[in-house]
Write a protein that holds these residues in place. Structure first.
Motif, PDB file in Angstrom:
ATOM      1  N   VAL A 332      36.938   2.391 -31.243  1.00  0.00           N
ATOM      2  CA  VAL A 332      38.290   2.961 -31.235  1.00  0.00           C
ATOM      3  C   VAL A 332      38.790   2.923 -29.791  1.00  0.00           C
ATOM      4  N   ARG A 333      39.757   2.064 -29.556  1.00  0.00           N
ATOM      5  CA  ARG A 333      40.259   1.888 -28.188  1.00  0.00           C
ATOM      6  C   ARG A 333      41.191   3.038 -27.788  1.00  0.00           C
ATOM      7  N   ASN A 340      41.498   6.935 -38.459  1.00  0.00           N
ATOM      8  CA  ASN A 340      40.497   7.487 -39.381  1.00  0.00           C
ATOM      9  C   ASN A 340      39.496   6.378 -39.683  1.00  0.00           C
ATOM     10  N   ALA A 341      38.236   6.586 -39.331  1.00  0.00           N
ATOM     11  CA  ALA A 341      37.227   5.542 -39.517  1.00  0.00           C
ATOM     12  C   ALA A 341      35.925   6.161 -40.003  1.00  0.00           C
ATOM     13  N   ILE A 364      34.179   5.559 -29.044  1.00  0.00           N
ATOM     14  CA  ILE A 364      35.528   6.107 -29.165  1.00  0.00           C
ATOM     15  C   ILE A 364      36.104   6.427 -27.784  1.00  0.00           C
ATOM     16  N   TYR A 365      37.306   5.882 -27.525  1.00  0.00           N
ATOM     17  CA  TYR A 365      37.992   6.135 -26.257  1.00  0.00           C
ATOM     18  C   TYR A 365      39.323   6.870 -26.461  1.00  0.00           C
ATOM     19  N   ALA A 366      39.626   7.249 -27.704  1.00  0.00           N
ATOM     20  CA  ALA A 366      40.828   8.025 -28.013  1.00  0.00           C
ATOM     21  C   ALA A 366      40.399   9.450 -28.381  1.00  0.00           C
ATOM     22  N   LYS A 370      39.689  10.844 -36.387  1.00  0.00           N
ATOM     23  CA  LYS A 370      38.717  11.368 -37.341  1.00  0.00           C
ATOM     24  C   LYS A 370      37.728  10.249 -37.639  1.00  0.00           C
ATOM     25  N   CYS A 371      36.521  10.375 -37.161  1.00  0.00           N
ATOM     26  CA  CYS A 371      35.521   9.328 -37.326  1.00  0.00           C
ATOM     27  C   CYS A 371      34.168   9.950 -37.688  1.00  0.00           C
TER      28      CYS A 371
END
Length: 432
Positions: A332-333, A340-341, A364-366, A370-371
């Motif tokens: 996630v950039r 959502n992942a 994740i960079y954001a 929701k991951c």
């Protein structure tokens, strides 16, 4: 005088030598659309080489043994493709990488839809515009190797707004009397708002060692909906490296189903890039491995833009001395807020000599996302087996029913309902 007895030859050198033989055979007197691309890909492959065992994404998959074989690109062969009963699809057959019009059933394809060979001169501009645009080979040696050998391939073009009621089935059939190197190439271009189902299957009609190194590139246009299914049913001497690269545009929906039933060494590389907002992506996978089969699923879900959804669900059944690998990454950039992942891997190991390696990962960079991810590996539920046995069901039948139910969780999610029976049949064949 140089003592050549101690000079070691890299596996890459044998493939480069085979490229030179292949190039001389296929460019003499022919009109080629992409010779510069092939040469560039070959230089990249020669410089990069095959991935070393110490590479993080290849640490559980040793490809050294299969690369030492003296493969040759097969000549045009003759074999009757089996196909898939009951699918009701438009069929395009490629034998040893070459389009076979006599076995293809495309005459009643809607006029605006194109299913053709790369060698079709009317499609030259379209192939040049899209080939190697979505499957970058700078850091993927197997993609570079495939691109170096690209001569023919399957092109599927879906015009804007088309809604196709029947699947398109691309069959790659292999036949050879020697160790063969087959490198199928498939290019799928879905324009804005198109809706279709694409099925790709591989058929091996030889007992000789075969290395299949395939590349599939897919562009999903804005608001388009595309379902893509891959079926691999290999022999104990078939090794398969399948690279799938997908590019999604605004509000597009994409489904990928990967189904692997056997093979010596199988590696599925699936990379998906939703490069616009409000995209939806589903990735489902199922593999059944027996004997000494090795199946490795390596996935990358690359969220680059905000407000997108992805769900990844893979299952495996391992018996005897088989090995399974799931190496899944959700990236996630920084700009991909509101993502959502979800990622799940579940496997059943039926013997003490089978092995499963699972490594789901989130990067994740954001900060507004929701991951989640998770993995479980275990044996058949003993309480479930006891319940079935207590109702008069034989032990082997109870085991089979539980495994089919486990696999059915993935099969029933396949959008193409006509494929359900085909997939159940393959699972039952391997579980007998």
């Amino acid at each position: 005088m140089v003592n050549t007895a101690n000079v070691t030859t890299r596996p890459e050198d044998r493939f480069v030598a085979e490229f030179e033989r292949f190039e001389a055979l296929h460019t003499n007197g022919s009109s080629e659309h992409f010779p510069l691309l092939r040469q560039k890909a070959l230089r990249q492959f020669s410089a990069t080489g095959f991935p070393p065992r110490k590479s993080e994404s290849w640490k559980y998959t040793n490809i050294g043994s299969i690369l030492r074989r003296p493969y040759s690109a097969p000549d045009t062969g003759t074999v009757r493709a089996s196909g898939l009963d009951g699918l009701g699809a438009y069929v395009a057959v490629f034998v040893n990488g070459h389009f076979d019009a006599s076995q293809s059933t495309l005459d009643d394809l809607p006029e605006d839809i194109t299913v053709a060979s790369f060698t079709d001169q009317t499609q030259a501009g379209r192939v040049r515009a899209h080939l190697a645009r979505y499957a970058a080979f700078e850091h993927e040696p197997f993609t570079a190797l495939n691109t170096a050998f690209v001569h023919d391939g399957a092109l599927v073009h879906l015009p804007a707004g088309i809604a196709l009621s029947r699947p398109i089935h691309v069959i790659h059939a292999v036949t050879a009397s020697y160790a063969a190197l087959l490198q199928p190439r498939t290019l799928v271009i879905s324009e804005d708002g198109a809706q279709a189902q694409i099925v790709q299957s591989t058929e091996v009609h030889t007992k000789m060692p075969v290395l299949i190194n395939s590349v599939t590139e897919i562009r999903v246009g804005a608001r388009a909906q595309l379902d893509h299914l891959m079926l691999q049913a290999g022999t104990p001497s078939t090794s398969n490296v399948a690279n799938v690269s997908v590019y999604q545009e605004t509000e597009s929906k994409f489904y990928n189903g990967s189904f692997t039933f056997g093979g010596e060494v199988v590696r599925n590389n699936i990379s998906i890039l939703p490069d616009a907002e409000h995209c939806e992506t589903l990735m489902h996978g199922l593999f059944v491995a027996r004997g000494t089969s090795h199946v490795d699923n390596n996935t990358l879900m690359d969220h680059a833009k905000p407000n997108c959804f992805s769900s990844e669900y893979y299952k495996g059944i391992l018996d005897e001395h088989a090995t399974g690998v799931f190496n899944g990454k959700v990236l996630v950039r920084q700009d991909a807020q509101q993502t959502n992942a979800y990622q799940t891997n579940r496997s059943i190991v039926l013997t003490n000599t089978a092995h499963m390696y699972s490594k789901p990962a989130l990067e994740i960079y954001a900060d507004d996302v929701k991951c989640s991810h998770g993995a479980t590996t275990g044996q058949l539920d003993k309480d479930g087996l006891f319940y079935l046995r207590a109702r008069g069901i034989r032990a082997d039948e109870a085991r089979r029913l539980m495994l089919i139910s486990f696999a059915g969780d993935i099969i029933e999610k396949v959008p193409a309902a006509s494929l359900h029976r085909v997939l159940y049949r393959e699972v039952e064949r391997l579980l007998r």
